[in-house]
Design an enzyme around this catalytic site. Sequence first.
Site, mmCIF file in Angstrom:
data_model
loop_
_atom_site.group_PDB
_atom_site.id
_atom_site.type_symbol
_atom_site.label_atom_id
_atom_site.label_comp_id
_atom_site.label_asym_id
_atom_site.label_seq_id
_atom_site.Cartn_x
_atom_site.Cartn_y
_atom_site.Cartn_z
ATOM 1 C CG ASP A 1 -2.592 2.746 11.490
ATOM 2 O OD1 ASP A 1 -3.237 3.128 10.494
ATOM 3 O OD2 ASP A 1 -1.400 3.079 11.688
ATOM 4 C CG ASN B 1 -16.236 6.480 7.661
ATOM 5 O OD1 ASN B 1 -16.707 7.343 6.918
ATOM 6 N ND2 ASN B 1 -15.834 6.774 8.894
ATOM 7 C CE1 TYR C 1 -10.134 12.505 1.571
ATOM 8 C CE2 TYR C 1 -11.234 14.009 0.059
ATOM 9 C CZ TYR C 1 -11.289 13.083 1.082
ATOM 10 O OH TYR C 1 -12.507 12.722 1.608
ATOM 11 C CB SER D 1 -6.289 8.493 -1.705
ATOM 12 O OG SER D 1 -7.124 9.487 -1.129
ATOM 13 C CE LYS D 2 -11.767 9.451 0.564
ATOM 14 N NZ LYS D 2 -12.306 8.367 1.422
#
Length: 269
Positions: free
Chosen positions: A63, A90, A155, A158-159
């Site tokens: 994890d 990834n 999202y 975070s990217k």
Amino acid sequence: MKVMQGKTVIVTGASAGIGEALAVALAGRGANVALAARDAQALERVKAKCEAAGGQALAVPTDVGDPEACRELVERTVEAFGGVDVLVNNAGITMHSRFEDVKDLGLYERLMRINYLGAVHCTFHALPYIKARKGLLVAVSSLTGKTGVPMRTGYAGSKHAMQGFFDSLHIELLGTGTDVLVVSPGFVATDIRAHALGPEGRPLGQSPRDEAGPTMDVDTCVALILRAMERRDRELVMTLTGRVGQVLKLVAPALVDRLAARAIRGKKA
């Protein structure tokens, strides 16, 4: 084909989708592949596929949201294969909800812990070994790491963090022989959107996007990543729309906003 022969590559998020296909392709090129994901049973299936393709494989249930698990992943890889040449960050999860509809902001902490901090922790522990072999760090980001997208605020955040981290690390590593590649796919035919977290932080169970819209197949995506890895490119923006969008964002940001809104609804831009 021979560039990856005998190299040791860690792939996170290796139990499905891009990670699985990339790991099998690397094994087919003679790489030793360390497979990381939470699903131990799925990892064993991918491990068998990697070995059938001709490479050695190690399954390490991991994890990446757990810093200690990231350290153990690297240590077990080094113990098995003697070092690390490439780390492919990834692993990731996505979301689909308007910000004002989110019920629990812990959703944002989870996205950052897995998508961003997971990459940071894995990179921290692997970097000394990668530098020793003048290797390669790969960050599988997203076009949402380049521009904001509605319904994906957490999202995209975070990217964007991932993009900034690896851009900065690239500069720090100049002259060391160690390279950094940031990959920015668009929509790829995987199950990630079906597992997107909704406003209450639970998986939606089905893709909120019209999957009949423009979508890249996984094999094409992996082929592009492999070519960029072998050429040790700095960046890979996979779609023409994505490349054009970076330019348009500078000169016509309002147009980019409208295109992003259309794309998230699954309509052609």
